[in-house]
Enzyme design. Structure first.
Site, PDB file in Angstrom:
ATOM      1  N   ARG A 162      -1.680  -2.017 -18.591  1.00 22.53           N
ATOM      2  CA  ARG A 162      -2.954  -1.288 -18.608  1.00 22.53           C
ATOM      3  C   ARG A 162      -2.927  -0.246 -17.498  1.00 22.53           C
ATOM      4  O   ARG A 162      -2.619  -0.555 -16.346  1.00 22.53           O
ATOM      5  CB  ARG A 162      -4.132  -2.228 -18.353  1.00 22.53           C
ATOM      6  CG  ARG A 162      -4.231  -3.379 -19.308  1.00 22.53           C
ATOM      7  CD  ARG A 162      -5.579  -4.036 -19.249  1.00 22.53           C
ATOM      8  NE  ARG A 162      -6.530  -3.262 -20.007  1.00 22.53           N
ATOM      9  CZ  ARG A 162      -6.600  -3.254 -21.348  1.00 22.53           C
ATOM     10  NH1 ARG A 162      -5.800  -4.006 -22.063  1.00 22.53           N
ATOM     11  NH2 ARG A 162      -7.481  -2.515 -21.965  1.00 22.53           N
TER      12      ARG A 162
ATOM     13  N   GLU B 281      -0.410   4.844  -0.419  1.00 19.85           N
ATOM     14  CA  GLU B 281      -1.185   6.087  -0.605  1.00 19.85           C
ATOM     15  C   GLU B 281      -0.290   7.314  -0.432  1.00 19.85           C
ATOM     16  O   GLU B 281       0.537   7.369   0.494  1.00 19.85           O
ATOM     17  CB  GLU B 281      -2.330   6.175   0.415  1.00 19.85           C
ATOM     18  CG  GLU B 281      -3.490   5.266   0.108  1.00 19.85           C
ATOM     19  CD  GLU B 281      -3.390   3.942   0.843  1.00 19.85           C
ATOM     20  OE1 GLU B 281      -2.256   3.506   1.126  1.00 19.85           O
ATOM     21  OE2 GLU B 281      -4.452   3.366   1.112  1.00 19.85           O
TER      22      GLU B 281
ATOM     23  N   LYS C  88      -1.765   1.292 -24.938  1.00 18.67           N
ATOM     24  CA  LYS C  88      -2.137   1.208 -26.359  1.00 18.67           C
ATOM     25  C   LYS C  88      -0.850   1.302 -27.194  1.00 18.67           C
ATOM     26  O   LYS C  88      -0.001   0.426 -27.096  1.00 18.67           O
ATOM     27  CB  LYS C  88      -3.156   2.299 -26.691  1.00 18.67           C
ATOM     28  CG  LYS C  88      -4.473   2.132 -25.914  1.00 18.67           C
ATOM     29  CD  LYS C  88      -5.524   3.111 -26.342  1.00 18.67           C
ATOM     30  CE  LYS C  88      -6.865   2.829 -25.699  1.00 18.67           C
ATOM     31  NZ  LYS C  88      -7.110   3.609 -24.483  1.00 18.67           N
TER      32      LYS C  88
ATOM     33  N   TYR D 183       0.857  -1.197   0.000  1.00 23.49           N
ATOM     34  CA  TYR D 183       0.000   0.000   0.000  1.00 23.49           C
ATOM     35  C   TYR D 183       0.887   1.239   0.000  1.00 23.49           C
ATOM     36  O   TYR D 183       1.831   1.325   0.793  1.00 23.49           O
ATOM     37  CB  TYR D 183      -0.892   0.032   1.251  1.00 23.49           C
ATOM     38  CG  TYR D 183      -2.311  -0.385   0.965  1.00 23.49           C
ATOM     39  CD1 TYR D 183      -3.028   0.222  -0.059  1.00 23.49           C
ATOM     40  CD2 TYR D 183      -2.944  -1.368   1.719  1.00 23.49           C
ATOM     41  CE1 TYR D 183      -4.340  -0.151  -0.330  1.00 23.49           C
ATOM     42  CE2 TYR D 183      -4.244  -1.751   1.454  1.00 23.49           C
ATOM     43  CZ  TYR D 183      -4.945  -1.133   0.428  1.00 23.49           C
ATOM     44  OH  TYR D 183      -6.224  -1.502   0.162  1.00 23.49           O
TER      45      TYR D 183
ATOM     46  N   THR E 151      -3.810   6.676 -21.704  1.00 22.09           N
ATOM     47  CA  THR E 151      -3.609   5.332 -21.178  1.00 22.09           C
ATOM     48  C   THR E 151      -2.145   4.987 -21.444  1.00 22.09           C
ATOM     49  O   THR E 151      -1.450   5.691 -22.176  1.00 22.09           O
ATOM     50  CB  THR E 151      -4.486   4.289 -21.887  1.00 22.09           C
ATOM     51  OG1 THR E 151      -4.243   4.392 -23.288  1.00 22.09           O
ATOM     52  CG2 THR E 151      -5.956   4.492 -21.594  1.00 22.09           C
TER      53      THR E 151
ATOM     54  N   ASP F 198      -6.732  14.281 -24.796  1.00 23.68           N
ATOM     55  CA  ASP F 198      -6.664  12.871 -24.418  1.00 23.68           C
ATOM     56  C   ASP F 198      -5.892  12.156 -25.531  1.00 23.68           C
ATOM     57  O   ASP F 198      -6.398  11.965 -26.635  1.00 23.68           O
ATOM     58  CB  ASP F 198      -8.093  12.337 -24.303  1.00 23.68           C
ATOM     59  CG  ASP F 198      -8.147  10.851 -23.991  1.00 23.68           C
ATOM     60  OD1 ASP F 198      -7.121  10.162 -24.135  1.00 23.68           O
ATOM     61  OD2 ASP F 198      -9.238  10.381 -23.632  1.00 23.68           O
TER      62      ASP F 198
END
Ligand code: DSN
Length: 420
Positions: free
Chosen positions: A235, A54, A229, A52, A226, A199
């Site tokens: 991903r 954060e 691609k 974790y 992203t 984008d």
């Protein structure tokens, strides 16, 4: 491969093994998909999934961050270098999250965004009414002036901007095959006092590889993307800020704690690996070849008289009106091509009169087959076989022969383990 899963879980193993064969024996033409290197997969499958983290490097809420900080800092610094950004946030789990966080950072509820209409190539997260974000923000649209050339109606876009005073002018697309006039977007945004955002999810790898223009060179404030691609990473999402520290701070806050909890540190490490690959000179060759390969496919479709939206392609993808030109629906085309080992997707075309689940078009592209090593000759042949299969959609013998040829071609070009 998968030795532990194989011993422990036969059902999941069967799914993975089946997908392995599907990917090796077929051709992937979905323009938003690609193959990652084994190094990216190792990072994504690594022990960093246990942690974790954060917060951001140097400012975390939990202890034990010595190595997660290294991985995230590498991803940030490499992303900045790849795109010429002053700031990068590498934590968003997806491109959709990247867009939502960007809206949260730059807008107040009720503010307006001017984005591309979905039916003309935009993305769901650019304000389609089915998405939850439209309950909070107001979306107005621009379209192509002429679907035959793909030119955006910049005059109408400016008129809508002057009328609705958007806070964001949003460029970018998921089904559009031409380069945008970046200067016009930035000029219109500046004229109405809006942020200019693009984008770049589909073309991020082409920008990083220098095959198409970098929107930051035209003054865009922010780019969302992203990473999986054309950029050929795991991903995930990415948000880049050209120069404003104020915007970058708002984006970091919007991503965490605004939208997401713990970042996926294994994915962030995989992003760092992929960005490292994209910084290599080989990636420039790859990006240029993606475009050449798409052009080779365009020539075959044009020669066959198939209508292409935008009249062809200047990037990695082609949107073809197969219903109008060949009398086969997008769904039928997707099915018949799937049966011969070619994976692509049905797609609505501009002002489509057919339903989204069985539209008039197909969308296909060259990022994945270029990763396999295809060049123009192979791409020309694949385009010819696609047309053959669509024309002979009920001829089982013909389809079986095409399937065999695709399999032979695919086996000749196995997915590489490494790109460096
Ligand atoms: N699903 C992606 C694409 O195929 O373009 C966009 O989110």
């Amino acid at each position: 491969m998968y030795e532990f899963i194989k011993k422990q879980d036969a059902e999941v193993f069967a799914a993975l093994a089946g997908e392995e064969t599907r990917e090796q024996e077929g051709l992937e033409l979905i323009p938003s998909e690609n193959y990652v290197s084994s190094a990216v997969r190792e990072a994504q499958g690594s022990i960093l999934t246990n942690k974790y983290s954060e917060g951001y490097p140097g400012k975390r809420y939990y202890g034990g961050q010595t190595y997660t900080d290294v991985a995230e800092t590498l991803a940030i610094e490499r992303a900045k270098k790849l795109f010429g950004a002053a700031y990068a946030n590498v934590q968003t789990h997806s491109g959709s999250n990247a867009n939502i966080a960007m809206y949260m950072a730059l807008l107040q509820p009720g503010d307006t965004v001017l984005g591309m209409d979905l039916s003309h190539g935009g993305h769901l997260t650019h304000g389609h009414p089915v998405t939850y974000i439209t309950k909070f923000f107001n979306f107005v649209r621009y379209k192509m002036k002429d679907p035959e050339t793909g030119e955006i109606d910049y005059e109408e876009m400016r008129r809508v901007a002057l009328e609705h005073k958007p806070k964001i002018v949003l460029a970018g697309f998921s089904a559009y095959s031409r380069e945008l006039n970046y200067q016009k977007f930035v000029d219109i945004a500046r004229e109405v006092g809006a942020y200019s955002v693009i984008d770049i999810a589909h073309i991020a790898g082409l920008i990083a590889g220098g095959a198409v223009k970098n929107p930051f060179d035209y003054g865009f404030d922010v780019m969302t993307s992203t990473t999986h691609k054309t950029l050929r990473g795991p991903r995930g999402g990415l948000i880049l800020t050209r120069e404003s520290e104020e915007i970058a701070k708002k984006i970091d806050k919007a991503v965490f704690p605004g939208l997401q909890g713990g970042p996926l540190m294994h994915v962030i490490a995989a992003k760092a690996v992929a960005f490292g690959e994209a910084l290599q000179p080989q990636f420039k060759t790859y990006a240029a070849q993606v475009l050449k390969n798409a052009k080779a496919m365009e020539v075959v479709f044009r020669t066959a008289g198939v209508r292409m939206l935008g009249g062809g392609t200047s990037n990695h993808l082609i949107l073809a009106d197969v219903f109008g030109s060949l009398g086969i629906t997008g769904q039928e085309a997707e099915n018949v091509l799937d049966s011969v080992g070619i994976t692509l997707n049905k797609n609505a075309i501009a002002d489509d009169t057919r339903k989204p689940m069985d539209p008039s078009g197909i969308r296909f592209g060259t990022p994945a087959i270029t990763t396999r090593g295809f060049s123009e000759g192979e791409c020309t042949r694949v385009a010819e076989l696609m047309l053959e299969a669509m024309k002979h959609k009920v001829d089982d013998a013909k389809l079986a022969a095409i399937r065999e040829e695709i399999k032979v071609l695919a086996k000749k070009f196995p997915v590489p383990d490494s790109f460096v």
